[in-house]
Design a protein around this motif. Sequence first.
Motif, PDB file in Angstrom:
ATOM      1  N   GLN A 212       0.819  -1.298   0.159  1.00 35.99           N
ATOM      2  CA  GLN A 212       0.112  -0.119  -0.051  1.00 35.99           C
ATOM      3  C   GLN A 212       0.722   1.275  -0.177  1.00 35.99           C
ATOM      4  O   GLN A 212       0.394   2.358  -0.080  1.00 35.99           O
ATOM      5  N   HIS A 213       2.175   1.080   0.013  1.00 38.63           N
ATOM      6  CA  HIS A 213       3.202   2.174  -0.002  1.00 38.63           C
ATOM      7  C   HIS A 213       3.474   2.559  -1.463  1.00 38.63           C
ATOM      8  O   HIS A 213       4.358   1.823  -1.994  1.00 38.63           O
ATOM      9  N   LYS A 214       2.600   3.407  -1.887  1.00 41.04           N
ATOM     10  CA  LYS A 214       2.603   3.797  -3.242  1.00 41.04           C
ATOM     11  C   LYS A 214       4.163   4.248  -3.925  1.00 41.04           C
ATOM     12  O   LYS A 214       4.153   3.887  -5.134  1.00 41.04           O
ATOM     13  N   PRO A 215       5.091   4.988  -3.251  1.00 42.16           N
ATOM     14  CA  PRO A 215       6.196   5.083  -3.657  1.00 42.16           C
ATOM     15  C   PRO A 215       7.087   3.943  -4.139  1.00 42.16           C
ATOM     16  O   PRO A 215       7.958   3.995  -4.895  1.00 42.16           O
ATOM     17  N   GLU A 216       6.746   2.738  -3.672  1.00 40.47           N
ATOM     18  CA  GLU A 216       7.317   1.416  -4.024  1.00 40.47           C
ATOM     19  C   GLU A 216       6.576   0.621  -5.121  1.00 40.47           C
ATOM     20  O   GLU A 216       7.355  -0.241  -5.571  1.00 40.47           O
ATOM     21  N   ARG A 217       5.491   1.218  -5.490  1.00 40.97           N
ATOM     22  CA  ARG A 217       4.941   0.147  -6.585  1.00 40.97           C
ATOM     23  C   ARG A 217       5.662   0.281  -7.784  1.00 40.97           C
ATOM     24  O   ARG A 217       5.335  -0.880  -8.394  1.00 40.97           O
ATOM     25  N   ARG A 218       6.064   1.127  -8.282  1.00 41.08           N
ATOM     26  CA  ARG A 218       6.868   1.196  -9.825  1.00 41.08           C
ATOM     27  C   ARG A 218       8.021   0.300  -9.522  1.00 41.08           C
ATOM     28  O   ARG A 218       8.498  -0.384 -10.589  1.00 41.08           O
ATOM     29  N   ARG A 219       8.777   0.182  -8.256  1.00 40.52           N
ATOM     30  CA  ARG A 219      10.008  -0.646  -8.399  1.00 40.52           C
ATOM     31  C   ARG A 219       9.520  -2.017  -8.138  1.00 40.52           C
ATOM     32  O   ARG A 219       9.922  -2.889  -8.972  1.00 40.52           O
ATOM     33  N   ILE A 220       8.260  -2.474  -7.667  1.00 42.65           N
ATOM     34  CA  ILE A 220       7.809  -3.735  -7.446  1.00 42.65           C
ATOM     35  C   ILE A 220       7.385  -4.257  -8.791  1.00 42.65           C
ATOM     36  O   ILE A 220       7.509  -5.245  -9.355  1.00 42.65           O
ATOM     37  N   ALA A 221       6.810  -3.284  -9.374  1.00 42.77           N
ATOM     38  CA  ALA A 221       6.307  -3.806 -10.877  1.00 42.77           C
ATOM     39  C   ALA A 221       7.421  -4.022 -11.835  1.00 42.77           C
ATOM     40  O   ALA A 221       7.603  -4.978 -12.597  1.00 42.77           O
ATOM     41  N   GLY A 222       8.631  -3.301 -11.388  1.00 40.94           N
ATOM     42  CA  GLY A 222       9.637  -3.470 -12.257  1.00 40.94           C
ATOM     43  C   GLY A 222      10.253  -4.793 -12.068  1.00 40.94           C
ATOM     44  O   GLY A 222      11.104  -5.585 -12.926  1.00 40.94           O
ATOM     45  N   VAL A 223      10.177  -5.174 -10.675  1.00 43.86           N
ATOM     46  CA  VAL A 223      10.772  -6.731 -10.364  1.00 43.86           C
ATOM     47  C   VAL A 223      10.050  -7.647 -11.220  1.00 43.86           C
ATOM     48  O   VAL A 223      10.758  -8.621 -11.775  1.00 43.86           O
ATOM     49  N   TYR A 224       8.896  -7.388 -11.176  1.00 47.88           N
ATOM     50  CA  TYR A 224       7.938  -8.682 -11.676  1.00 47.88           C
ATOM     51  C   TYR A 224       8.168  -8.729 -13.349  1.00 47.88           C
ATOM     52  O   TYR A 224       8.176  -9.660 -14.116  1.00 47.88           O
ATOM     53  N   LEU A 225       8.286  -7.275 -13.978  1.00 41.60           N
ATOM     54  CA  LEU A 225       8.414  -7.157 -15.263  1.00 41.60           C
ATOM     55  C   LEU A 225       9.708  -7.804 -15.678  1.00 41.60           C
ATOM     56  O   LEU A 225      10.035  -8.515 -16.689  1.00 41.60           O
ATOM     57  N   ASN A 226      10.861  -7.486 -14.952  1.00 42.93           N
ATOM     58  CA  ASN A 226      12.228  -8.344 -15.218  1.00 42.93           C
ATOM     59  C   ASN A 226      11.997  -9.761 -15.057  1.00 42.93           C
ATOM     60  O   ASN A 226      12.797 -10.410 -16.044  1.00 42.93           O
TER      61      ASN A 226
END
Length: 340
Positions: A212-226
Amino acid sequence: MKKIYYSIGLVILIATSLGIYTYQLIFSNQIKNDVKFFIRSTDALTQVLSHLDTICIHHEDVRKVSVLKKYKSIKPGMYILKQGMNANDIINLIRSGNQTPVKVTFNNQNYIENLAGKLSHQIEADSLNILNSLTDKEFLKREGLTTHTVLNICMPYTYECYWSISPNQLRGKLMKAYRNFWNKERLQKSNQLRLSQNEIISLASIVQKETQHKPERRRIAGVYLNRIRKGIPLQADPTIVYALKEKHGRKKIFKRVLNKDLNISSPYNTYRNKGVPPSAIAMADIDAIDAVLNAERHSYYYFCANPNKIGTHSFAKNLAQHNRNAKVYQRWLNMQNIKR
């Protein structure tokens, strides 16, 4: 001559009294405070007037005015009867059908059945009719949806509509908002990621469940896309929880995913199946969807919860580093006595 004057005076008095009575009947205050007045599609005139009896100060006057104005045609809807309105105002309003729009909102609905229930509390239609409309076979086939992916078209906006809106009309509003959301820019980003709109929303729902920590969402999305680019399973615990709920009951609570859970047979098991699950595991909010479309470019392939800063995650580029982070988190879980 006196009799004539007397008769004329009596007529004037009667006319004046009748005028005052008629004026008070039609124009006296009937509403103490603003109130929502609902007329259902199934209501008869007697039911509408009976409901008005419970709201109006001099309800008998309102009934008389309804007769004088020949009010018979029932027009369902939600009407705002405002403070100071008189019988004439009330009958004119509900006879005109000029109802007040309502604002329909929803979010965090994990299943289409839950959404139908949420919507039924905000419009006239009941949950079953709403659900039947959203899962209609012809509609799903026409739009290329399933009973699972139809949740994707329900963007968590605020929708303005009439309370008497039909389920199919509401469905049309949802579809219009969904199509508007996928503008040229978002479609272009989706194509660059080589993911369909359904896959983007499904991945966004996982990202949202992870944090729910929105500043981290783009980074987590990047992990899954990797991981997707490398052909590595997503290994997302929220998908395991979803699979467990599908098997053992949606109301069951799973605070911790155990190793034995990773073998569950389900298309939502992202430890056993590569790629994005067949549908979202929850209603993704706009921020989560845009986080996937605008994911960070980095070299991380792993992450786990960071017990030293609750609500955030520790990221790792390799398995060895991730295992160290995971041990710290597992040790914290054990200290908290969180087993399941």
